[in-house]
Design a protein around this motif. Structure first.
Motif, mmCIF file in Angstrom:
data_model
loop_
_atom_site.group_PDB
_atom_site.id
_atom_site.type_symbol
_atom_site.label_atom_id
_atom_site.label_comp_id
_atom_site.label_asym_id
_atom_site.label_seq_id
_atom_site.Cartn_x
_atom_site.Cartn_y
_atom_site.Cartn_z
ATOM 1 N N LEU A 114 0.830 -1.209 0.000
ATOM 2 C CA LEU A 114 0.000 0.000 0.000
ATOM 3 C C LEU A 114 0.863 1.257 0.000
ATOM 4 N N LEU A 115 1.875 1.283 0.855
ATOM 5 C CA LEU A 115 2.707 2.477 0.980
ATOM 6 C C LEU A 115 3.452 2.800 -0.311
ATOM 7 N N ALA A 116 3.767 1.793 -1.088
ATOM 8 C CA ALA A 116 4.458 2.028 -2.361
ATOM 9 C C ALA A 116 3.639 2.955 -3.251
ATOM 10 N N LYS A 117 2.327 2.851 -3.175
ATOM 11 C CA LYS A 117 1.449 3.698 -3.997
ATOM 12 C C LYS A 117 1.515 5.161 -3.549
ATOM 13 N N PHE A 118 1.618 5.377 -2.253
ATOM 14 C CA PHE A 118 1.724 6.749 -1.742
ATOM 15 C C PHE A 118 3.090 7.346 -2.060
ATOM 16 N N ILE A 119 4.130 6.527 -1.970
ATOM 17 C CA ILE A 119 5.477 6.999 -2.284
ATOM 18 C C ILE A 119 5.548 7.399 -3.757
ATOM 19 N N ALA A 120 4.979 6.573 -4.631
ATOM 20 C CA ALA A 120 4.992 6.894 -6.066
ATOM 21 C C ALA A 120 4.209 8.177 -6.340
ATOM 22 N N GLY A 121 3.071 8.339 -5.701
ATOM 23 C CA GLY A 121 2.273 9.554 -5.882
ATOM 24 C C GLY A 121 2.991 10.786 -5.370
ATOM 25 N N ALA A 122 3.624 10.664 -4.218
ATOM 26 C CA ALA A 122 4.372 11.792 -3.652
ATOM 27 C C ALA A 122 5.544 12.165 -4.563
ATOM 28 N N ASN A 123 6.218 11.167 -5.097
ATOM 29 C CA ASN A 123 7.340 11.445 -6.006
ATOM 30 C C ASN A 123 6.853 12.156 -7.267
ATOM 31 N N ALA A 124 5.715 11.750 -7.795
ATOM 32 C CA ALA A 124 5.163 12.406 -8.982
ATOM 33 C C ALA A 124 4.793 13.853 -8.663
ATOM 34 N N ALA A 125 4.159 14.064 -7.514
ATOM 35 C CA ALA A 125 3.773 15.429 -7.123
ATOM 36 C C ALA A 125 5.010 16.298 -6.924
ATOM 37 N N ARG A 126 6.027 15.730 -6.308
ATOM 38 C CA ARG A 126 7.270 16.457 -6.065
ATOM 39 C C ARG A 126 7.910 16.871 -7.393
ATOM 40 N N ALA A 127 7.747 16.037 -8.410
ATOM 41 C CA ALA A 127 8.316 16.309 -9.734
ATOM 42 C C ALA A 127 7.405 17.198 -10.582
ATOM 43 N N GLY A 128 6.251 17.588 -10.017
ATOM 44 C CA GLY A 128 5.317 18.436 -10.753
ATOM 45 C C GLY A 128 4.551 17.686 -11.822
ATOM 46 N N LYS A 129 4.436 16.364 -11.685
ATOM 47 C CA LYS A 129 3.760 15.529 -12.682
ATOM 48 C C LYS A 129 2.637 14.730 -12.033
ATOM 49 N N PHE A 130 1.806 15.402 -11.270
ATOM 50 C CA PHE A 130 0.744 14.724 -10.533
ATOM 51 C C PHE A 130 -0.590 14.960 -11.220
ATOM 52 N N GLY A 131 -1.302 13.869 -11.456
ATOM 53 C CA GLY A 131 -2.623 13.947 -12.062
ATOM 54 C C GLY A 131 -3.468 12.764 -11.642
ATOM 55 N N LYS A 132 -4.544 12.524 -12.372
ATOM 56 C CA LYS A 132 -5.462 11.427 -12.040
ATOM 57 C C LYS A 132 -4.769 10.075 -12.041
ATOM 58 N N ALA A 133 -3.832 9.880 -12.982
ATOM 59 C CA ALA A 133 -3.140 8.597 -13.067
ATOM 60 C C ALA A 133 -2.308 8.314 -11.818
ATOM 61 N N GLU A 134 -1.803 9.340 -11.167
ATOM 62 C CA GLU A 134 -1.010 9.175 -9.949
ATOM 63 C C GLU A 134 -1.908 9.140 -8.704
ATOM 64 N N LEU A 135 -3.039 9.825 -8.764
ATOM 65 C CA LEU A 135 -3.969 9.869 -7.641
ATOM 66 C C LEU A 135 -4.720 8.551 -7.465
#
Length: 159
Positions: A114-135
């Protein structure tokens, strides 16, 4: 339950693998928690939900709040500072759970999935590439959590 030194080594190995630190090489002595569940995989629910501890319950609530914030960000309702605050909350929650959760090995493996999904989402947001696919995977992890873990207060509103 793993001794604290083994858990710390495992936590460092997982964090390095999930945060894509290319310089970190996994040794054979480290158990690769990232291999337990690919980011897009559903973790199979146990016959009986696993017990939770206070750090797990608090951490998951913080992850839920941060994910709700990122949902608002993805819809264009929040600015980058608020996004960054949500990412910091995710980082802190995961760090606290790694340091303080004491779970059986099967429950620990499911949690790391489960936590892997949050880490991946946080990394995408940190990189400025956060959207529905990451959420979506983060929301999926929140939906899976009460199916896997016995958290009697999960459905109750936050105070």
């Amino acid at each position: 339950m793993l001794p604290r030194t083994i858990l710390s080594m495992s936590t460092l190995a997982l964090a390095g693998a999930l945060l894509a630190a290319p310089a970190m090489a996994q040794s054979a002595a480290h158990h690769d928690h990232a291999a337990h569940a690919p980011q897009d995989a559903q973790v199979k629910a146990p016959a009986q939900r696993w017990a939770t501890d206070a750090p797990l319950r608090a951490g998951m609530r913080n992850l839920r709040e941060a994910t709700e914030t990122l949902n608002h960000y993805e819809m264009g309702h929040l600015d980058d500072t608020q996004r960054d605050n949500a990412v910091e909350k995710i980082d802190a929650a995961i760090k606290d759970m790694f340091a303080n959760c004491k779970l059986k090995p099967e429950a620990d493996a499911a949690l790391h999935g489960l936590l892997a999904k949050f880490i991946a989402g946080a990394n995408a947001a940190r990189a400025g590439k956060f959207g529905k696919a990451e959420l979506a995977p983060m929301q999926d992890a929140l939906a899976q959590y009460p199916q896997l873990f016995d958290d009697r207060d999960w459905g109750k509103p936050a105070h």
